[in-house]
Scaffold this active site. Structure first.
Site, mmCIF file in Angstrom:
data_model
loop_
_atom_site.group_PDB
_atom_site.id
_atom_site.type_symbol
_atom_site.label_atom_id
_atom_site.label_comp_id
_atom_site.label_asym_id
_atom_site.label_seq_id
_atom_site.Cartn_x
_atom_site.Cartn_y
_atom_site.Cartn_z
ATOM 1 N N ASP A 194 28.261 12.057 -17.209
ATOM 2 C CA ASP A 194 28.086 12.434 -18.606
ATOM 3 C C ASP A 194 29.419 12.577 -19.328
ATOM 4 O O ASP A 194 30.477 12.725 -18.711
ATOM 5 C CB ASP A 194 27.281 13.732 -18.714
ATOM 6 N N GLU A 240 27.550 17.683 -15.970
ATOM 7 C CA GLU A 240 28.733 18.471 -15.649
ATOM 8 C C GLU A 240 29.331 19.100 -16.900
ATOM 9 O O GLU A 240 29.870 20.207 -16.853
ATOM 10 C CB GLU A 240 29.774 17.584 -14.951
ATOM 11 N N GLU A 241 29.224 18.397 -18.026
ATOM 12 C CA GLU A 241 29.847 18.874 -19.252
ATOM 13 C C GLU A 241 29.059 19.977 -19.956
ATOM 14 O O GLU A 241 29.525 20.531 -20.946
ATOM 15 C CB GLU A 241 30.041 17.704 -20.231
#
Length: 421
Positions: free
Chosen positions: A99, A161-162
């Site tokens: 991502d 992850e972001e």
């Protein structure tokens, strides 16, 4: 008899890296950049990552990897990829997230979803953070055709992850990843990172009662209660900073940032509702669950003092601080390969989730974190070959020559070609 022979053949099965027939680096990276995969707490921005997972699955399946697409609980359009070549419990994991963060089109000099080469740099959203890591893995494998593996090579591609780290959480909760060592390919300018701060984000809502401002007794001011809470939070910050320091970090103390506040509706009304959001970044050795409990104790203190209601909520699950011992084999090997001592960073990664699964873990990748989350994000071309060579040597060490211990004499620093100045 035939069944017995088949059983022997299965026991003797070997895994060899085949000829890499995939396109060259630029085309591979361009394909990943062209696939939007933004993750964000805001529904207006948030997207799925399934198209990019399918793209990566095709790449690694063509190389003989066994591919498993792992769904994310509660998400219909997001998944992790687990691609495995070989068998065993002591292999190498190379992990990256698929991502990106949102972007501001007006601040980009080119289309964020079109790979542009300019001035020895590849520009595009996610070039360094961190879609570039996957084609770099492919470049490492190009130099290893027909090499036989004695332990597995495992490629992980994760979701979110972001934003929420939901992909890494799903991996850790499943407990399906076995290996000896893991490299998280976040951009570190090919410098090994063995520790980083954790992060938690909390929201506090103070509920009082509104009324005419001419008589404070007609209500209970939520904004005044928030004022008291902020004072308690700042005192809490001072205390934990006096108790915890680590000089490997540029900012050597835990931080607490008051990021957003909103409340009230008119100067002549008693404020009946106020909300604060903040983040806290603890050092290794601190526990995010214990910190959350302390924040809730402070909220209860203000409730009792002011007769208000305070509701504390975590904006996401949080990420624990991360640390791998400076004596770990992986740390020592990466220091020898790169010529850099393993350091520390303030930003959080998926490394704690790998460590929780029993993997010796390090964060190290091409590109600079200074470019991450920025308009005109780029990956410098001179980072690609050195990083692919580092990965090649790590694969050789953990998946080919997989004996116990570490022999630094086998490391050929000249081939890595990293500027050690």
């Amino acid at each position: 008899m035939k069944a017995w022979i088949c059983g022997i053949e299965n026991l003797m099965k070997t895994y060899t890296i085949p000829q890499v027939k995939l396109p060259k680096f630029e085309k591979l990276l361009g394909r990943l950049i062209s696939i939007p995969s933004i993750s964000s707490p805001s529904p207006d921005w948030d997207q799925g990552n399934l198209p990019i997972i399918r793209e990566l699955a095709d790449w690694f399946e063509s190389l003989g990897f066994k591919v498993n697409v792992q769904s994310i609980p509660g998400q219909i359009n997001k998944a992790n990829l687990i691609a495995t070549l070989g068998e065993g419990a002591n292999g190498l994991v190379l992990s990256g997230h698929t991502d990106t963060v949102p972007y501001d089109t007006k601040k980009w000099a080119s289309d964020p979803f079109k790979l542009i080469e300019r001035e020895q740099k590849f520009y595009g959203l996610g070039t360094c953070d961190m879609k570039g890591f996957f084609p770099i893995i492919i470049e490492a494998l190009r130099q290893m055709e027909n090499v036989e593996l004695s332990q597995p090579l495992i490629i992980l591609a994760t979701a979110d992850e972001e934003s929420s780290m939901s992909g890494a959480r799903a991996l850790a909760d499943s407990g399906t990843i076995q290996g000896r060592a893991a490299v998280i390919g976040e951009p570190t300018s090919i410098r090994p990172i063995r520790m980083h701060k954790g992060i938690l984000m909390e929201s506090v809502v103070v509920s009082g009662s509104s009324g005419h401002s001419s008589n404070p007794g007609l209500g209970n001011n939520a904004l005044e209660g928030m004022y008291d809470l902020i004072g308690e939070l700042l005192a809490f910050r001072s205390r934990i900073q006096s108790e915890h320091q680590n000089n490997l970090f540029e900012v050597n103390v835990p931080t607490l940032n008051l990021g957003r506040i909103q409340g009230g509706d008119s100067p002549n009304r008693i404020c009946g509702h106020c909300e604060l959001s903040f983040d806290l970044r603890p050092l290794p050795g601190m526990d995010i669950d214990a910190l959350k409990s302390e924040v809730r104790i402070l909220a209860k203190k203000i409730e009792a003092k002011r007769g208000l209601h305070l509701h504390v909520e975590s904006l996401f699950g949080g990420t624990q601080p991360f640390e791998t011992s400076e004596q770990a084999d992986l740390v020592r090997l990466c220091e020898s390969l790169t010529g850099h001592s393993a350091g520390a960073v303030a930003f959080a990664t998926e490394a704690p989730f790998m460590s929780a699964m029993g993997l010796e873990t390090i964060v190290m990748g091409a590109g600079s974190i200074d470019q991450a989350h920025q308009p005109n994000e780029f990956l410098a071309l001179n980072q690609i070959k050195p990083m692919s060579e580092v990965l090649r040597q790590l694969i050789m060490r953990y998946c080919v020559d997989s004996s116990d211990g570490i022999d630094l004499k086998k490391v050929d620093l000249k081939k890595v070609g990293i500027n050690h100045e």
